[in-house]
Design a protein around this motif. Structure first.
Motif, PDB file in Angstrom:
ATOM      1  N   LYS A  25      49.213 -13.062   8.943  1.00 47.10           N
ATOM      2  CA  LYS A  25      49.525 -12.245  10.125  1.00 47.10           C
ATOM      3  C   LYS A  25      48.471 -11.174  10.385  1.00 47.10           C
ATOM      4  CE  LYS A  25      54.461 -12.969   9.205  1.00 47.10           C
ATOM      5  NZ  LYS A  25      55.820 -12.448   9.315  1.00 47.10           N
ATOM      6  N   ARG A  73      56.963 -14.660  -0.362  1.00 53.79           N
ATOM      7  CA  ARG A  73      58.249 -14.090   0.026  1.00 53.79           C
ATOM      8  C   ARG A  73      58.744 -14.755   1.304  1.00 53.79           C
ATOM      9  NH1 ARG A  73      59.006  -9.038  -2.275  1.00 53.79           N
ATOM     10  NH2 ARG A  73      60.568  -8.619  -0.705  1.00 53.79           N
ATOM     11  N   SER A  74      60.060 -14.741   1.491  1.00 57.42           N
ATOM     12  CA  SER A  74      60.628 -15.229   2.735  1.00 57.42           C
ATOM     13  C   SER A  74      60.039 -14.432   3.889  1.00 57.42           C
ATOM     14  CB  SER A  74      62.144 -15.042   2.733  1.00 57.42           C
ATOM     15  OG  SER A  74      62.688 -15.710   1.634  1.00 57.42           O
ATOM     16  N   ASN A  75      59.789 -15.125   4.989  1.00 52.45           N
ATOM     17  CA  ASN A  75      59.308 -14.489   6.214  1.00 52.45           C
ATOM     18  C   ASN A  75      57.826 -14.094   6.196  1.00 52.45           C
ATOM     19  OD1 ASN A  75      60.439 -14.073   8.764  1.00 52.45           O
ATOM     20  ND2 ASN A  75      60.295 -11.850   8.509  1.00 52.45           N
ATOM     21  N   VAL A  76      57.118 -14.504   5.150  1.00 52.14           N
ATOM     22  CA  VAL A  76      55.696 -14.132   5.048  1.00 52.14           C
ATOM     23  C   VAL A  76      54.839 -14.940   6.047  1.00 52.14           C
ATOM     24  CG1 VAL A  76      55.066 -15.793   3.223  1.00 52.14           C
ATOM     25  CG2 VAL A  76      53.887 -13.596   3.350  1.00 52.14           C
ATOM     26  N   GLY A  77      55.424 -16.044   6.539  1.00 46.35           N
ATOM     27  CA  GLY A  77      54.692 -16.889   7.486  1.00 46.35           C
ATOM     28  C   GLY A  77      54.258 -18.211   6.873  1.00 46.35           C
ATOM     29  N   LYS A  78      54.984 -18.627   5.833  1.00 52.22           N
ATOM     30  CA  LYS A  78      54.610 -19.837   5.096  1.00 52.22           C
ATOM     31  C   LYS A  78      54.773 -21.103   5.944  1.00 52.22           C
ATOM     32  CE  LYS A  78      56.930 -20.213   1.370  1.00 52.22           C
ATOM     33  NZ  LYS A  78      57.828 -21.358   1.561  1.00 52.22           N
ATOM     34  N   SER A  79      55.937 -21.255   6.579  1.00 47.85           N
ATOM     35  CA  SER A  79      56.147 -22.449   7.403  1.00 47.85           C
ATOM     36  C   SER A  79      55.152 -22.483   8.554  1.00 47.85           C
ATOM     37  CB  SER A  79      57.575 -22.484   7.960  1.00 47.85           C
ATOM     38  OG  SER A  79      58.501 -22.428   6.909  1.00 47.85           O
ATOM     39  N   SER A  80      54.923 -21.330   9.172  1.00 48.18           N
ATOM     40  CA  SER A  80      53.985 -21.261  10.301  1.00 48.18           C
ATOM     41  C   SER A  80      52.592 -21.671   9.851  1.00 48.18           C
ATOM     42  CB  SER A  80      53.922 -19.840  10.869  1.00 48.18           C
ATOM     43  OG  SER A  80      55.200 -19.380  11.213  1.00 48.18           O
ATOM     44  N   SER A 111      45.700 -16.064  10.249  1.00 53.57           N
ATOM     45  CA  SER A 111      46.539 -15.760  11.413  1.00 53.57           C
ATOM     46  C   SER A 111      46.754 -17.055  12.167  1.00 53.57           C
ATOM     47  CB  SER A 111      45.849 -14.745  12.319  1.00 53.57           C
ATOM     48  OG  SER A 111      46.453 -14.776  13.604  1.00 53.57           O
ATOM     49  N   ILE A 112      47.986 -17.286  12.614  1.00 51.70           N
ATOM     50  CA  ILE A 112      48.225 -18.525  13.369  1.00 51.70           C
ATOM     51  C   ILE A 112      47.520 -18.472  14.722  1.00 51.70           C
ATOM     52  CG2 ILE A 112      50.394 -19.300  12.314  1.00 51.70           C
ATOM     53  CD1 ILE A 112      51.878 -17.870  14.589  1.00 51.70           C
ATOM     54  N   ASP A 149      46.584 -10.876  12.779  1.00 50.59           N
ATOM     55  CA  ASP A 149      46.600 -10.423  14.181  1.00 50.59           C
ATOM     56  C   ASP A 149      47.550  -9.246  14.405  1.00 50.59           C
ATOM     57  OD1 ASP A 149      49.322 -11.819  15.441  1.00 50.59           O
ATOM     58  OD2 ASP A 149      48.451 -12.954  13.793  1.00 50.59           O
ATOM     59  N   LYS A 150      48.475  -9.041  13.475  1.00 54.06           N
ATOM     60  CA  LYS A 150      49.421  -7.926  13.630  1.00 54.06           C
ATOM     61  C   LYS A 150      48.843  -6.595  13.130  1.00 54.06           C
ATOM     62  CE  LYS A 150      53.800 -10.234  14.029  1.00 54.06           C
ATOM     63  NZ  LYS A 150      55.236 -10.008  13.905  1.00 54.06           N
ATOM     64  N   THR A 207      60.745 -23.792  10.564  1.00 53.61           N
ATOM     65  CA  THR A 207      60.708 -22.339  10.475  1.00 53.61           C
ATOM     66  C   THR A 207      62.113 -21.871  10.817  1.00 53.61           C
ATOM     67  OG1 THR A 207      59.995 -22.247  12.763  1.00 53.61           O
ATOM     68  CG2 THR A 207      58.295 -22.012  11.102  1.00 53.61           C
TER      69      THR A 207
END
Ligand SMILES: Nc1nc2c(ncn2[C@@H]2O[C@H](COP(=O)(O)OP(=O)(O)O)[C@@H](O)[C@H]2O)c(=O)[nH]1
Ligand SMILES: [Mg+2]
Length: 228
Positions: free
Chosen positions: A167, A45-52, A195-196, A169-170, A66
């Motif tokens: 994510k 999904r968009s915003n899931v953290g794919k680019s990161s 987690s990044i 860490d969240k 991003t």
């Protein structure tokens, strides 16, 4: 000397990245680069953290764009990564889905270019499905897993699918174990945490991706032993 086999110097060692570069962006099938190497695709999904996640895997801060505008990436992007062992791996960034304001054009693109790529690409080896730890697996994610295994529609070698929950860490420390169990249950399989903020997780993900793509992780050479 049998014991030597287990010596720490024989531990698998991940090859280091020597170069990572953007090679192509495709908005229609004619723009797909020739299928020349091992491809690892990333969906979610968009915003899931794919680019990161992809930037983190490649050790590059901003190679994959991003954006704060969900759903703005409307092309399939190809990144070539070279390693110290001479291997070359292509990471493929697929447009995010499940965007609430997804237009008809975007849906048509998924049905055409993206499904065409996922179902027919001869060099596709592993598809990583990214989900947010806090949201778990949703209908769009399950649809994607189902589509990848939809025999009558598949026109390529079978691919490996890997579910990665982002994510971490969240999630509060005390909630991490239950969260892992919950997504694992939803997915019906082992889920890789990410987690990044944790380099060990990026290394763990690379090791898993290489293993699934059939790219062996070389072991350190055993040092010669002095004769008795
Ligand atoms: N805390 C935290 N934030 C993250 C992580 N991964 C991504 N983000 C943030 O989540 C937002 C969306 O990330 P992005 O990579 O653009 O998502 P994409 O739309 O799936 O490509 C950005 O604000 C990122 O900084 C993570 O592992 N931890
Ligand atoms: Mg993105």
């Amino acid at each position: 000397m049998r014991g030597v086999t287990n010596s720490p110097s024989k531990a698998p060692k991940l090859p280091r990245i020597t170069d990572a570069r953007f090679v192509a962006g495709a908005t229609d099938e004619s723009q797909l680069p020739p299928p020349t190497g091992v491809e690892l695709a990333f969906a979610g999904r968009s915003n899931v953290g794919k680019s990161s996640l992809m930037n983190h895997l490649m050790g590059r801060r901003n190679l994959v764009r991003t954006s704060s505008t969900p759903g703005c990436t409307r092309q399939i992007s190809f990144f070539e990564v070279s390693f110290t062992d001479g291997s070359l791996i292509t990471l493929v960034d697929l447009p995010g889905y499940g965007y609430a304001r997804r237009s008809k054009t975007e849906r048509a693109m998924w049905a055409g270019l993206i499904e065409g790529y996922l179902l027919g690409r001869p060099t596709l080896s592993v598809v990583s499905l990214l989900i947010d730890f806090r949201r778990g697996l949703e209908a769009d994610d399950l649809d994607l897993l189902k589509m990848l295994a939809d025999e009558p529609r598949v026109a390529r070698q079978p691919v490996q699918t890997l579910v990665v929950a982002t994510k971490l860490d969240k999630v509060a420390a005390a909630q991490r174990k239950p969260a892992m169990l919950k997504v694992g249950k939803e997915a019906g399989r082992k889920v890789m945490p990410f987690s990044i903020k944790d380099q060990a997780m990026a290394d763990g993900l690379w090791a898993e991706l290489r293993r699934r793509a059939g790219l062996l992780i070389p072991t350190e050479p055993t040092p010669p032993h002095p004769s008795p």
